[in-house]
Design a protein around this motif. Structure first.
Motif, PDB file in Angstrom:
ATOM      1  N   VAL A 186       0.855  -1.178   0.000  1.00 51.64           N
ATOM      2  CA  VAL A 186       0.000   0.000   0.000  1.00 51.64           C
ATOM      3  C   VAL A 186       0.894   1.232   0.000  1.00 51.64           C
ATOM      4  CG1 VAL A 186      -1.746   1.328   1.252  1.00 51.64           C
ATOM      5  CG2 VAL A 186      -1.876  -1.164   1.210  1.00 51.64           C
ATOM      6  N   VAL A 187       0.614   2.147  -0.952  1.00 54.20           N
ATOM      7  CA  VAL A 187       1.429   3.353  -1.096  1.00 54.20           C
ATOM      8  C   VAL A 187       0.545   4.574  -0.920  1.00 54.20           C
ATOM      9  CG1 VAL A 187       2.975   4.659  -2.587  1.00 54.20           C
ATOM     10  CG2 VAL A 187       2.982   2.158  -2.681  1.00 54.20           C
ATOM     11  N   LEU A 188       1.000   5.475  -0.046  1.00 59.00           N
ATOM     12  CA  LEU A 188       0.308   6.738   0.204  1.00 59.00           C
ATOM     13  C   LEU A 188       1.101   7.858  -0.456  1.00 59.00           C
ATOM     14  CD1 LEU A 188      -1.837   8.458   1.697  1.00 59.00           C
ATOM     15  CD2 LEU A 188      -0.367   8.367   3.715  1.00 59.00           C
ATOM     16  N   ARG A 189       0.502   8.556  -1.434  1.00 60.49           N
ATOM     17  CA  ARG A 189       1.199   9.582  -2.215  1.00 60.49           C
ATOM     18  C   ARG A 189       0.560  10.958  -1.976  1.00 60.49           C
ATOM     19  NH1 ARG A 189       0.951   5.231  -5.946  1.00 60.49           N
ATOM     20  NH2 ARG A 189       3.038   4.464  -6.501  1.00 60.49           N
ATOM     21  N   LEU A 190       1.429  11.975  -1.976  1.00 56.73           N
ATOM     22  CA  LEU A 190       0.996  13.363  -1.833  1.00 56.73           C
ATOM     23  C   LEU A 190       1.547  14.175  -2.981  1.00 56.73           C
ATOM     24  CD1 LEU A 190      -0.290  15.758  -0.286  1.00 56.73           C
ATOM     25  CD2 LEU A 190       1.858  15.945   1.005  1.00 56.73           C
ATOM     26  N   ASN A 191       0.684  14.916  -3.658  1.00 60.64           N
ATOM     27  CA  ASN A 191       1.089  15.769  -4.773  1.00 60.64           C
ATOM     28  C   ASN A 191       0.148  16.963  -4.795  1.00 60.64           C
ATOM     29  OD1 ASN A 191       2.383  16.716  -7.039  1.00 60.64           O
ATOM     30  ND2 ASN A 191       2.284  14.760  -8.151  1.00 60.64           N
ATOM     31  N   ARG A 192       0.334  17.851  -5.759  1.00 60.18           N
ATOM     32  CA  ARG A 192      -0.552  19.000  -5.898  1.00 60.18           C
ATOM     33  C   ARG A 192      -0.776  19.295  -7.372  1.00 60.18           C
ATOM     34  NH1 ARG A 192       1.503  24.661  -3.933  1.00 60.18           N
ATOM     35  NH2 ARG A 192      -0.400  25.218  -5.082  1.00 60.18           N
ATOM     36  N   ASN A 193      -1.886  19.951  -7.651  1.00 63.31           N
ATOM     37  CA  ASN A 193      -2.225  20.364  -9.007  1.00 63.31           C
ATOM     38  C   ASN A 193      -2.870  21.736  -8.904  1.00 63.31           C
ATOM     39  OD1 ASN A 193      -2.950  20.644 -11.664  1.00 63.31           O
ATOM     40  ND2 ASN A 193      -4.608  19.136 -11.585  1.00 63.31           N
ATOM     41  N   GLN A 194      -2.081  22.777  -9.193  1.00 65.10           N
ATOM     42  CA  GLN A 194      -2.528  24.158  -9.067  1.00 65.10           C
ATOM     43  C   GLN A 194      -3.003  24.423  -7.647  1.00 65.10           C
ATOM     44  OE1 GLN A 194      -5.354  24.780 -12.224  1.00 65.10           O
ATOM     45  NE2 GLN A 194      -3.792  24.781 -13.826  1.00 65.10           N
ATOM     46  N   ASN A 195      -4.312  24.601  -7.444  1.00 71.20           N
ATOM     47  CA  ASN A 195      -4.827  24.957  -6.120  1.00 71.20           C
ATOM     48  C   ASN A 195      -5.426  23.769  -5.392  1.00 71.20           C
ATOM     49  OD1 ASN A 195      -4.191  27.709  -6.457  1.00 71.20           O
ATOM     50  ND2 ASN A 195      -6.116  28.085  -7.555  1.00 71.20           N
ATOM     51  N   GLN A 196      -5.079  22.563  -5.800  1.00 69.38           N
ATOM     52  CA  GLN A 196      -5.620  21.369  -5.168  1.00 69.38           C
ATOM     53  C   GLN A 196      -4.497  20.479  -4.658  1.00 69.38           C
ATOM     54  OE1 GLN A 196      -8.130  19.517  -8.125  1.00 69.38           O
ATOM     55  NE2 GLN A 196      -9.967  20.403  -7.217  1.00 69.38           N
ATOM     56  N   ALA A 197      -4.715  19.972  -3.453  1.00 69.57           N
ATOM     57  CA  ALA A 197      -3.831  18.942  -2.923  1.00 69.57           C
ATOM     58  C   ALA A 197      -4.382  17.580  -3.329  1.00 69.57           C
ATOM     59  CB  ALA A 197      -3.740  19.053  -1.408  1.00 69.57           C
ATOM     60  N   ILE A 198      -3.507  16.690  -3.791  1.00 70.10           N
ATOM     61  CA  ILE A 198      -3.925  15.381  -4.282  1.00 70.10           C
ATOM     62  C   ILE A 198      -3.292  14.318  -3.406  1.00 70.10           C
ATOM     63  CG2 ILE A 198      -3.991  13.817  -6.250  1.00 70.10           C
ATOM     64  CD1 ILE A 198      -3.642  16.246  -8.054  1.00 70.10           C
ATOM     65  N   ILE A 199      -4.101  13.546  -2.721  1.00 69.41           N
ATOM     66  CA  ILE A 199      -3.631  12.446  -1.878  1.00 69.41           C
ATOM     67  C   ILE A 199      -4.242  11.159  -2.426  1.00 69.41           C
ATOM     68  CG2 ILE A 199      -3.444  11.532   0.451  1.00 69.41           C
ATOM     69  CD1 ILE A 199      -4.681  15.053   0.052  1.00 69.41           C
ATOM     70  N   SER A 200      -3.388  10.206  -2.752  1.00 72.27           N
ATOM     71  CA  SER A 200      -3.875   8.943  -3.304  1.00 72.27           C
ATOM     72  C   SER A 200      -3.372   7.785  -2.450  1.00 72.27           C
ATOM     73  CB  SER A 200      -3.418   8.762  -4.750  1.00 72.27           C
ATOM     74  OG  SER A 200      -2.010   8.718  -4.837  1.00 72.27           O
TER      75      SER A 200
END
Length: 454
Positions: free
Chosen positions: A357-371
């Motif tokens: 299981v992998v927990l990833r954190l990224n962003r796209n402009q004004n949004q935080a993306i957690i998968s």
């Protein structure tokens, strides 16, 4: 009561109510229109007749000398005049009188007793006498054409009354117009009511459908909640009955019974807390407890806190932060933690032995993306539509080894929505699933209030 009647009965009542109200409004508007048009037409006709009577009065009053008698030169004054009991073949030479006759006007002279003496343009026998000297009334002529008649005293120059001048105006065209209006109201209003009834049926269906769907969900929710509560309650009752009937219960058996009761109580407590949380999230949540939350720190803490759970299940848990700067979101720290811990726990639970299981954190402009990605058993496409429904589990047999009450993903979605974000899932059977949460980034220069959780 079946489902169709539960939906159709209020729909029928609303349709009838809408159609009745609108029909009543149209009937009222029709009556008001009829009344206004009728009164306006009467006023216009009366004004025209009065003006014509006044004009003819001023023209004739200088020529008349004796009451009720025509002067010898009456035909010279008004060549178009036709006298009673005399032949009459008038030729209208006065352009104004010619226009008036063609427009449906009628003029005649009456004596003081209301008997006709002469008429303009024709013999004075179109209408019966007016012995009561009615000032204004409507009557049909010999041909059945309705006329509105107006009677005005005719004064001589010495002020003595000579007789009366009676002016009539045909109202046949107006009556035809009013009959058309009556037909329009008589046939149009029922037709409009039928059209409104059909539209109301459609609109009522649109209005009731969300309520009906909410009612169905409430029924399903109540049934599922009752099922979830019934199992631990029944288990607790059975354990207590066995313990009470066993007179030779040892100390170890008593402790074992108490431990079992404690587990059942924990399950009931967790279910009650989850239901309470969902009810609070469904209501308009307060933002008073919202604070900036650093997702970088949150991701690291989640891995640390849930690593033991993953190791116990034989699962590898890692995190990947693909950005250098700190990312903050504004929200309730307890709820945000609950959101991602539910998703990670769910991924661990449905991953096979030696999975990852992998927990990833990224962003796209004004949004935080957690998968949260796992390589577990995956989710069938038929289940994805109801995946976030309350009490829904992919394994519908409600095996306690396969999961809890089925509220974890519903809580995750509710928390995401309350924080103005949205959650997505991609899954392939046998290959794993990826849950992606997008939250609006909160711009702050301050320190994160996120603290490590024990």
């Amino acid at each position: 009561m079946n489902r169709n009647s539960l939906f159709n009965r209020p729909r029928i009542r609303l349709s009838i109510l809408y159609a009745s109200v609108m029909g009543g409004i149209f009937l009222l508007l029709g009556y008001i229109t009829h009344y206004v048009v009728d009164k306006a037409s009467d006023r216009i006709v009366d004004r025209e007749i009065h003006l014509l009577s006044t004009m003819m009065n001023s023209k004739l009053s200088r020529a008349f000398q004796k009451p009720g008698e025509l002067p010898q030169n009456a035909n010279q004054i008004i060549p178009e005049l036709c006298v009673v009991n005399q032949g009459c073949q008038p030729k209208l030479r006065d352009a104004m009188l010619l226009d008036l006759m063609q427009d449906g006007y009628y003029l005649q002279l009456l004596n003081l007793q209301g008997q006709p003496i002469a008429a303009i343009g024709e013999l004075p026998n179109r209408f019966p006498p007016n012995p009561h000297l009615t000032a204004s009334y409507t009557r049909s002529d010999q041909n059945g054409v309705p006329y509105h008649l107006h009677l005005m005293p005719l004064q001589m120059q010495n002020g003595q009354r000579w007789g009366y001048i009676q002016v009539g105006r045909s109202v046949e065209n107006f009556d035809e117009y009013m009959r058309g209006l009556h037909l329009l109201i008589f046939f149009g209003v029922p037709l409009v009511m039928l059209m409104i009834g059909g539209a109301s049926w459609w609109l009522a269906g649109l209005a009731i459908r969300p309520i009906y769907q909410a009612y169905e969900k409430m029924q399903e929710f109540t049934a599922n909640a009752a099922h979830e509560l019934r199992t631990p309650i029944a288990s607790t009752k059975a354990i207590l009955e066995v313990a009470l009937e066993d007179k030779n219960l040892t100390l170890d058996e008593s402790r074992q019974t108490l431990r079992t009761l404690h587990r059942q109580n924990d399950r009931l407590s967790r279910l009650a807390q989850d239901l309470l949380l969902l009810s609070r999230l469904d209501a308009n949540p307060s933002h008073d407890l919202w604070t900036p939350i650093c997702l970088n720190d949150l991701v690291e803490d989640l891995e640390e806190d849930l690593l033991s759970v993953a190791m116990a299940a034989g699962i590898t848990l890692n995190h990947e932060i693909k950005i250098d700067e700190k990312i903050y979101v504004n929200g309730n720290s307890d709820q945000i933690y609950r959101l991602f811990s539910n998703l990670i726990t769910n991924a661990i639970q449905y991953s096979s032995q030696n999975g990852k299981v992998v927990l990833r954190l990224n962003r796209n402009q004004n949004q935080a993306i957690i998968s949260i990605q796992d390589n577990g058993i995956g989710i069938p496409k038929s289940e994805l539509l109801h995946l976030f429904d309350r009490f829904h589990r992919v394994n519908s047999d409600r095996n306690r080894q396969s999961g809890g009450a089925g509220l974890g993903l519903a809580i995750a979605q509710a928390i995401t929505k309350s924080h103005h974000g949205y959650i997505q899932v991609q899954s392939e059977v046998g290959q794993g699933s990826t849950f992606t949460v997008r939250l609006p980034i909160f711009q702050t220069q301050g320190r994160s209030i996120w603290s490590h959780r024990d």
